[in-house]
Design an enzyme around this catalytic site. Structure first.
Site, mmCIF file in Angstrom:
data_model
loop_
_atom_site.group_PDB
_atom_site.id
_atom_site.type_symbol
_atom_site.label_atom_id
_atom_site.label_comp_id
_atom_site.label_asym_id
_atom_site.label_seq_id
_atom_site.Cartn_x
_atom_site.Cartn_y
_atom_site.Cartn_z
ATOM 1 C CG ASP A 263 22.605 5.847 14.656
ATOM 2 O OD1 ASP A 263 23.625 6.553 14.724
ATOM 3 O OD2 ASP A 263 21.557 6.080 15.286
ATOM 4 N N GLY A 302 27.035 13.787 10.744
ATOM 5 C CA GLY A 302 27.772 14.768 9.952
ATOM 6 C C GLY A 302 29.247 14.843 10.300
ATOM 7 C CG ASP A 323 19.746 12.447 17.412
ATOM 8 O OD1 ASP A 323 20.595 12.239 16.515
ATOM 9 O OD2 ASP A 323 19.325 11.569 18.178
#
Ligand code: GLA
Length: 499
Positions: A263, A302, A323
């Site tokens: 992440d 993205g 999210d």
């Protein structure tokens, strides 16, 4: 006597320094880790300059008003192409700095007290240069979209060893495993605050023995996933893999980890978006060298058109959006926006519109069915995000609908597309192996709708011989002209048609 004098000196110099200095707010995360926010401030008359480091963010103070011992600070940073700005109020009271802030205009105010910290403590790590680009070979995994469970949507920071075991127990016994679910993925907040003396990452109190946990999950015939960040910190402010990529990959391999969600988070303070590929490649290489087959899940919301380079860094899936939240609006906005990305998905490398919210309570069963249908049409990873150990029967039925799962997992790996739209209704078609097709008739409106659409308009030139309703689990009569039927508000009719 001597001592009192020394104390007097320290207190005297602190008072003279005013707000100038390194300040730390320490928050106990109740898992053995402390979350520390550093305010490194310099007071020059009525002006404050310096930096604030909080969880995944590193701000530069770009403006200040007030004085002499109470200030409003504007802290800002670049996050990709966007500027992120936060306001902090600080007030010097004795030798404490009272700090209040809010994450954004509508968030509640957080108040905390900062104490003086040694100069340099919590300083932001220096930039490590990025490697030259090359292609990381496919690891041979995720021939179909990964299926499993992830802790974040339901449990966030409350994930622990016992909870993970409970999810594995549930998945192995409630029919999910038999339906194809496999990964039990631990998301953010498992890391200890400090690496060990050799720099090895360690789990915090919530996970006393990661290897034992992996053994347990493997013993159930399932696989274990974990989470990290290419930055110094994860989104929740825990330790990231920055500068430790190979070491962390080796550690995961030793523990028996099968899946890594990686992440962006804290990396945003160090690298530009157009450097992401090189940064992700580093971990792709590290996993390839780790000696274990580990699914590589990219999570950078993205940005930087990740679908174009995700496979090149060894990525098996990549998030395509911010999210998801447990609402119809969030789920449908994300899901129905994926059409444009269809061509980038395929065996080994998938678009990931985020984890499932099915069963988390924010949507009706009808809406959850649409969520499941849409994700299957998108060839999306199916990562349940609810409490598997206690879910109502309809939720389990939705998650384990084998007809719908078969569409998601179809070996051709071709993502579905929106083929037809009229008002609130839209029809998506997905080509399946063996010449069959999945057809999903979605009603995005709140009220029931009668939908009539010809096979021809769906690009299906000859009327299919066979049509199976994948939610009713039975064949339905096929009209020569096309489909005609009622679709409930926010609902879906999903068919498998074949010639
Ligand atoms: C980001 C990710 C989420 C979750 C959290 C954890 O917001 O997009 O899926 O992993 O971080 O902090």
């Amino acid at each position: 006597m001597k001592r009192a004098f020394l104390l007097f000196l320290i207190a005297g110099s602190a008072a003279a320094a005013g707000i100038t200095g390194n300040w730390v707010v320490t928050q106990d995360m109740h898992d053995g880790a402390m979350r520390r926010t550093y305010l490194d401030l310099k007071q020059d008359g009525a002006q404050i300059t310096g930096h604030i480091r909080a969880t995944q963010f590193y701000y530069t103070i770009s403006g200040s008003t007030g004085g002499p011992d109470s200030f409003t600070l504007i802290a800002s940073m670049m996050d990709g192409n966007n500027e992120r700005k936060v306001t902090y109020e600080v007030r010097l009271q004795g030798d404490e700095l009272h700090v209040s802030t809010r994450r954004n205009a509508t968030a509640p105010v957080t108040e905390s007290i900062a104490h003086r910290a040694p100069a340099g403590e919590g300083a932001y790590p220096k930039r490590i240069d990025i490697p030259a680009l090359h292609k990381v070979e496919w690891n041979g995994l995720a021939k179909t979209p990964p299926m499993g469970w992830n802790s974040w949507n339901k449990f966030a920071g409350r994930v622990d060893d016992a909870g993970v075991r409970a999810m594995a127990d549930a998945m192995a016994s409630n029919g999910m495993k038999d339906a194809g679910y496999q990964y039990i993925n631990i998301d953010d907040t498992w890391q200890a605050e400090m690496r060990d003396a050799e720099g090895r990452i360690q789990a915090n109190r919530k996970f006393p023995d990661m290897k034992a946990l992996a053994d347990y999950v493997h013993g159930k015939g399932l696989k274990l996933g974990i989470y990290s960040s290419p930055g110094p910190n994860t989104c929740a402010g825990y330790e990231g893999s920055y500068g430790h990529e190979e070491q962390d990959a080796r550690t995961y391999a030793t523990w028996g980890i099968d899946y890594l969600k990686y992440d962006w988070c804290g990396a945003r303070n160090i690298y530009r978006d157009d450097e992401m590929q090189a940064v992700y490649q580093k971990m792709g290489d590290a996993l390839a060298k780790s000696g274990r087959a580990i699914v590589f899940s990219l999570c950078q919301y993205g940005r930087d058109e990740v679908w174009k380079w995700g496979p090149d860094v060894g990525g098996n899936l990549w998030r395509t959006t911010g999210d998801i939240r447990d609402t119809w609006d969030s789920m449908s906005k994300i899901g129905f926006d994926q059409d444009r990305l269809a061509s980038w998905a395929g065996p080994g490398h998938w678009n990931d519109p985020d984890m499932l919210e099915i069963g988390n309570g924010g949507m009706t069963d009808t809406e959850d069915r649409t969520h499941m249908s849409l994700w299957a049409m998108l060839a999306a990873p199916l990562l349940a995000g609810n409490d598997l150990s206690s879910m109502p029967k309809p939720t389990l039925e939705i998650l384990t609908n084998r007809d719908v799962i078969a569409v998601d997992q179809d070996a051709l790996g071709k993502q579905g597309r929106r083929i037809w739209q009229s008002g609130d209704t839209e029809v998506w078609v997905r080509d399946l192996s063996g010449g069959a097709q999945a057809v999903a008739i979605f009603n995005r409106g709140a009220r029931d709708a009668n939908v009539t659409v010809s096979w021809k308009d769906l690009g299906i030139n000859k009327a299919p011989k066979n049509a199976r309703d994948l939610w009713l689990h039975r064949d339905i009569p096929v009209a020569k002209e096309g489909f005609s039927g009622n679709v409930s508000g926010h609902g879906t009719v999903m068919l498998r048609v074949s010639r």
